[in-house]
Scaffold this motif. Structure first.
Motif, mmCIF file in Angstrom:
data_model
loop_
_atom_site.group_PDB
_atom_site.id
_atom_site.type_symbol
_atom_site.label_atom_id
_atom_site.label_comp_id
_atom_site.label_asym_id
_atom_site.label_seq_id
_atom_site.Cartn_x
_atom_site.Cartn_y
_atom_site.Cartn_z
ATOM 1 N N ALA A 219 0.712 -1.152 -0.029
ATOM 2 C CA ALA A 219 -0.005 -0.075 0.183
ATOM 3 C C ALA A 219 0.903 1.292 0.121
ATOM 4 O O ALA A 219 0.691 2.358 -0.917
ATOM 5 C CB ALA A 219 -1.032 -0.024 1.194
ATOM 6 N N ILE A 220 1.979 1.266 0.785
ATOM 7 C CA ILE A 220 2.653 2.578 1.049
ATOM 8 C C ILE A 220 3.597 2.538 -0.479
ATOM 9 O O ILE A 220 3.678 3.872 -0.620
ATOM 10 C CB ILE A 220 3.466 2.412 2.323
ATOM 11 C CG1 ILE A 220 3.823 3.926 2.591
ATOM 12 C CG2 ILE A 220 4.551 1.617 2.090
ATOM 13 C CD1 ILE A 220 2.984 4.917 2.994
ATOM 14 N N THR A 221 3.939 1.587 -0.965
ATOM 15 C CA THR A 221 4.734 1.551 -2.095
ATOM 16 C C THR A 221 4.042 2.135 -3.234
ATOM 17 O O THR A 221 4.240 3.054 -4.170
ATOM 18 C CB THR A 221 5.240 0.364 -2.432
ATOM 19 O OG1 THR A 221 6.011 -0.309 -1.393
ATOM 20 C CG2 THR A 221 5.897 0.473 -3.956
ATOM 21 N N ALA A 222 2.543 1.811 -3.105
ATOM 22 C CA ALA A 222 1.697 2.264 -4.233
ATOM 23 C C ALA A 222 1.545 3.691 -4.205
ATOM 24 O O ALA A 222 1.462 4.617 -5.041
ATOM 25 C CB ALA A 222 0.489 1.618 -4.183
ATOM 26 N N VAL A 223 1.269 4.143 -2.876
ATOM 27 C CA VAL A 223 1.089 5.804 -2.717
ATOM 28 C C VAL A 223 2.318 6.449 -3.083
ATOM 29 O O VAL A 223 2.148 7.591 -3.658
ATOM 30 C CB VAL A 223 0.588 5.837 -1.142
ATOM 31 C CG1 VAL A 223 0.678 7.308 -0.855
ATOM 32 C CG2 VAL A 223 -0.605 5.244 -1.072
ATOM 33 N N SER A 224 3.573 5.909 -2.748
ATOM 34 C CA SER A 224 4.754 6.663 -3.250
ATOM 35 C C SER A 224 4.728 6.719 -4.574
ATOM 36 O O SER A 224 5.297 7.582 -5.198
ATOM 37 C CB SER A 224 6.009 5.792 -2.699
ATOM 38 O OG SER A 224 5.982 5.616 -1.258
ATOM 39 N N THR A 225 4.425 5.742 -5.358
ATOM 40 C CA THR A 225 4.287 5.634 -6.835
ATOM 41 C C THR A 225 3.104 6.936 -7.369
ATOM 42 O O THR A 225 3.563 7.657 -8.371
ATOM 43 C CB THR A 225 3.807 4.508 -7.384
ATOM 44 O OG1 THR A 225 4.561 3.475 -7.124
ATOM 45 C CG2 THR A 225 3.497 4.372 -9.029
ATOM 46 N N LEU A 226 2.192 7.012 -6.485
ATOM 47 C CA LEU A 226 1.274 8.296 -6.849
ATOM 48 C C LEU A 226 1.871 9.498 -6.481
ATOM 49 O O LEU A 226 1.648 10.435 -7.469
ATOM 50 C CB LEU A 226 0.014 8.191 -6.240
ATOM 51 C CG LEU A 226 -0.821 6.657 -6.567
ATOM 52 C CD1 LEU A 226 -2.080 6.702 -5.508
ATOM 53 C CD2 LEU A 226 -1.223 6.632 -7.989
ATOM 54 N N LEU A 367 10.496 4.136 -4.957
ATOM 55 C CA LEU A 367 11.640 4.394 -4.034
ATOM 56 C C LEU A 367 12.027 6.092 -4.326
ATOM 57 O O LEU A 367 11.914 6.768 -3.085
ATOM 58 C CB LEU A 367 12.896 3.488 -4.609
ATOM 59 C CG LEU A 367 13.976 4.341 -3.796
ATOM 60 C CD1 LEU A 367 13.819 4.155 -2.100
ATOM 61 C CD2 LEU A 367 15.336 3.461 -4.274
ATOM 62 N N VAL A 368 11.786 6.486 -5.613
ATOM 63 C CA VAL A 368 12.271 8.019 -5.856
ATOM 64 C C VAL A 368 11.004 8.940 -5.131
ATOM 65 O O VAL A 368 11.270 9.849 -4.661
ATOM 66 C CB VAL A 368 12.288 8.180 -7.558
ATOM 67 C CG1 VAL A 368 12.557 9.734 -7.584
ATOM 68 C CG2 VAL A 368 13.692 7.412 -7.763
ATOM 69 N N GLY A 369 9.766 8.615 -5.377
ATOM 70 C CA GLY A 369 8.703 9.000 -5.082
ATOM 71 C C GLY A 369 8.716 9.135 -3.566
ATOM 72 O O GLY A 369 8.231 10.261 -2.929
ATOM 73 N N ALA A 370 8.960 8.110 -2.802
ATOM 74 C CA ALA A 370 9.018 8.095 -1.246
ATOM 75 C C ALA A 370 10.102 8.870 -0.831
ATOM 76 O O ALA A 370 9.862 9.945 0.091
ATOM 77 C CB ALA A 370 8.768 6.767 -0.763
ATOM 78 N N LEU A 371 11.338 8.603 -1.207
ATOM 79 C CA LEU A 371 12.596 9.307 -0.527
ATOM 80 C C LEU A 371 12.687 10.658 -0.765
ATOM 81 O O LEU A 371 12.870 11.400 0.045
ATOM 82 C CB LEU A 371 13.527 8.618 -0.942
ATOM 83 C CG LEU A 371 15.277 8.785 -0.498
ATOM 84 C CD1 LEU A 371 15.106 8.643 1.163
ATOM 85 C CD2 LEU A 371 16.230 7.946 -0.980
ATOM 86 N N LEU A 372 12.343 10.951 -2.256
ATOM 87 C CA LEU A 372 12.666 12.265 -2.510
ATOM 88 C C LEU A 372 11.516 13.129 -2.902
ATOM 89 O O LEU A 372 11.260 14.492 -2.679
ATOM 90 C CB LEU A 372 13.803 12.286 -3.800
ATOM 91 C CG LEU A 372 15.077 11.759 -3.312
ATOM 92 C CD1 LEU A 372 15.911 11.515 -4.451
ATOM 93 C CD2 LEU A 372 15.785 12.608 -2.368
ATOM 94 N N GLY A 373 10.562 12.583 -3.324
ATOM 95 C CA GLY A 373 9.197 13.378 -3.962
ATOM 96 C C GLY A 373 8.517 13.805 -2.897
ATOM 97 O O GLY A 373 8.051 15.123 -3.009
ATOM 98 N N GLY A 421 7.738 5.822 5.772
ATOM 99 C CA GLY A 421 7.100 4.737 5.471
ATOM 100 C C GLY A 421 7.240 4.217 4.045
ATOM 101 O O GLY A 421 7.391 3.045 3.848
ATOM 102 N N GLY A 422 7.015 5.169 2.908
ATOM 103 C CA GLY A 422 7.394 4.491 1.659
ATOM 104 C C GLY A 422 8.737 4.274 1.246
ATOM 105 O O GLY A 422 9.141 3.423 0.423
ATOM 106 N N THR A 423 9.716 5.055 1.943
ATOM 107 C CA THR A 423 11.197 4.371 1.581
ATOM 108 C C THR A 423 11.466 3.045 2.183
ATOM 109 O O THR A 423 12.042 2.125 1.466
ATOM 110 C CB THR A 423 12.105 5.439 2.361
ATOM 111 O OG1 THR A 423 11.921 6.707 1.887
ATOM 112 C CG2 THR A 423 13.389 5.086 1.942
ATOM 113 N N TYR A 424 10.738 2.761 3.337
ATOM 114 C CA TYR A 424 10.871 1.461 3.920
ATOM 115 C C TYR A 424 10.272 0.445 2.838
ATOM 116 O O TYR A 424 10.774 -0.611 2.783
ATOM 117 C CB TYR A 424 10.388 1.628 5.172
ATOM 118 C CG TYR A 424 9.936 -0.176 5.862
ATOM 119 C CD1 TYR A 424 11.083 -0.867 6.056
ATOM 120 C CD2 TYR A 424 8.374 -0.670 5.628
ATOM 121 C CE1 TYR A 424 10.925 -2.009 6.673
ATOM 122 C CE2 TYR A 424 8.399 -2.017 6.211
ATOM 123 C CZ TYR A 424 9.377 -2.681 6.569
ATOM 124 O OH TYR A 424 9.431 -3.843 7.181
#
Length: 451
Positions: A219-226, A367-373, A421-424
């Motif tokens: 879920a958190i990976t998908a949100v990071s993608t958005l 990864l990019v969306g979470a860590l830096l986006g 959470g997204g980076t993890y």
């Protein structure tokens, strides 16, 4: 160092093709005939540039995010992120008019937190766009694999993409890559079967309205993608700086976000509805071999232009920071071009390494969306509003002021949660991908267009 010019000092608009020796800009200094005219973009061109930073790669991952969340939660999360980033984009326009000397998010960092803020946000900005450029190079390699039926090693295609990005990184020509995703959207509807679906049984899409068994990581990976799909936000500072009339910024923003959100929702729903769990990443591979080849054939020019734009944004940011306040910034001198080529080459090399080291598109995007986006699109904009409005509460704590403070606190907290959470979640996903037999290795020759 930020300019000492007054916050509200007007900037003389510069007409297309015209440069006046007396024209002065708070960012670019004196604009003369002996150099480029940085202030030449109209409001419609600004809207197109904004859309280009968003749609270029983000749209390719929307259906995969919907597969992880389900249709309804996916649309809700998409709209929530769209609303937050639209507000953030609006704050950029307001802040830019009040602080004309601001060119990038590092300038904001210095206003908010001093020198440490400049270093942290400036570094994050550079890393963000280098990672995005790496995503673009990876997309180009996927496209080349698709149209050539994997004629050569994927690592060679990534290197080719890097070379093209370096050679033409100063070109800002726009391409119609988002229209190509519409071709795939129509094709999967007509075809009725995704390319990855089993062929020995009757096909019935296994899409889900609400995903009942989604894990936190998924879920958190998908949100990071958005978040990645809307994270063109940090580029809006420099785009606004190159507008002929910055006061027209809001009309560009409204057009951009309306078109982007409408496309994301339509494309995400249609492709996921017809493909279900067999949706490909990137989405262009979802409609079968023939359509994939045709789609990537048309899309490659747009993907290349997007990548050139990402390289250009990063290189120009570094370039202006190096030559800011110098006569070489706006003059065609040897130093001017040596620094510019060095910035472009350095950006390209690092992006190439990233694209080769993390060769799975969806993993790199999340990864990019979470860590830096998120730290580029959420927290700084809340800080910008507080910077300009906090003192007003000392004399008059109106209901609107209290609500806006609460909103800013929420944005900072939500952005921090998504970042951590997204980076993890993204790191766990990347580890699992490498562990699985279907994962691609770094600098791999394997075909990455069949995901």
């Amino acid at each position: 160092m930020l300019s000492d010019k007054k916050q509200d000092e007007p900037v003389t608009p510069i007409a297309v093709g015209q440069v006046n020796e007396s024209s002065h800009d708070a960012v670019f200094g004196t604009i003369t005939d002996d150099g480029p005219n940085y202030r030449s973009v109209g409001w419609l061109g600004t809207a197109v540039l904004m859309m280009k930073t968003q749609i270029g790669l983000g749209v390719l991952s929307i259906p995969v995010a919907f597969d992880a969340l389900g249709v309804v939660p996916g649309v809700i999360c998409l709209c929530a992120i769209a609303a937050i980033t639209t507000w953030s984009d609006y704050i950029i326009g307001v802040f830019k008019l009040k602080h004309r000397e601001v060119y990038g998010i590092d300038d904001v960092g210095e206003l908010l937190l001093g020198k440490p803020g400049r270093v942290v946000l400036g570094g994050a900005f550079v890393l963000w766009w280098i990672f995005v450029a790496g995503s673009g190079m990876l997309s180009i390699s996927i496209g080349l694999n698709a149209v050539s039926s994997h004629a050569t090693c994927t690592a060679v295609y990534v290197a080719m993409a890097a070379i093209v990005a370096f050679l033409f990184g100063s070109i800002q020509t726009l391409g119609p890559d988002h229209l190509i995703v519409l071709i795939v959207t129509i094709a999967v509807g007509i075809q009725g079967r995704p390319s990855a679906a089993p062929t020995d049984v009757a096909w019935v899409s296994d899409y889900q309205i609400v995903k009942s068994d989604v894990s936190f990581t998924d879920a958190i990976t998908a949100v990071s993608t958005l978040v990645f799909a809307y994270a063109g936000t940090p580029a809006f500072f420099s785009i606004a700086s190159e507008m002929r009339e910055p006061r027209h910024y809001n009309r560009s923003l409204i057009l951009c976000q309306s078109v982007v959100t409408g496309l994301y929702i339509a494309i995400g729903i249609v492709i996921y509805y017809y493909c279900g769990s067999y949706v490909s990443s990137p989405a262009l591979g979802s409609a079968g071999t023939t359509v994939k080849i045709v789609s990537y054939g048309f899309a490659l020019p747009g993907l290349i232009v997007s990548t050139l734009l990402f390289v250009h944004i990063t290189a120009k940011y570094i370039f202006i920071r190096i030559l800011g306040g110098s006569r070489h910034l706006a003059a065609n001198t040897v130093i001017h071009w040596a620094v510019w080529v060095g910035c472009t080459l350095g950006t390209t090399i690092i992006a190439y390494i990233i694209a080769s080291a993390i060769p799975v598109f969806s993993d790199l995007v999340s990864l990019v969306g979470a860590l830096l986006g998120t730290p580029m699109c959420f927290q700084p904009m809340a800080g910008m509003w507080l910077y300009d409005n906090w003192s007003k509460g000392k004399n008059n704590r109106s209901t609107k002021w209290v609500m806006m403070v609460g909103w800013c606190v929420f944005i900072i907290a939500a952005g921090t949660f998504l970042m951590i959470g997204g980076t993890y979640g993204s790191i766990v996903t990347i580890i699992n991908t490498y562990r699985d037999s279907g994962g691609s290795a770094a600098w791999s020759c394997a075909d990455n267009s069949s995901s």
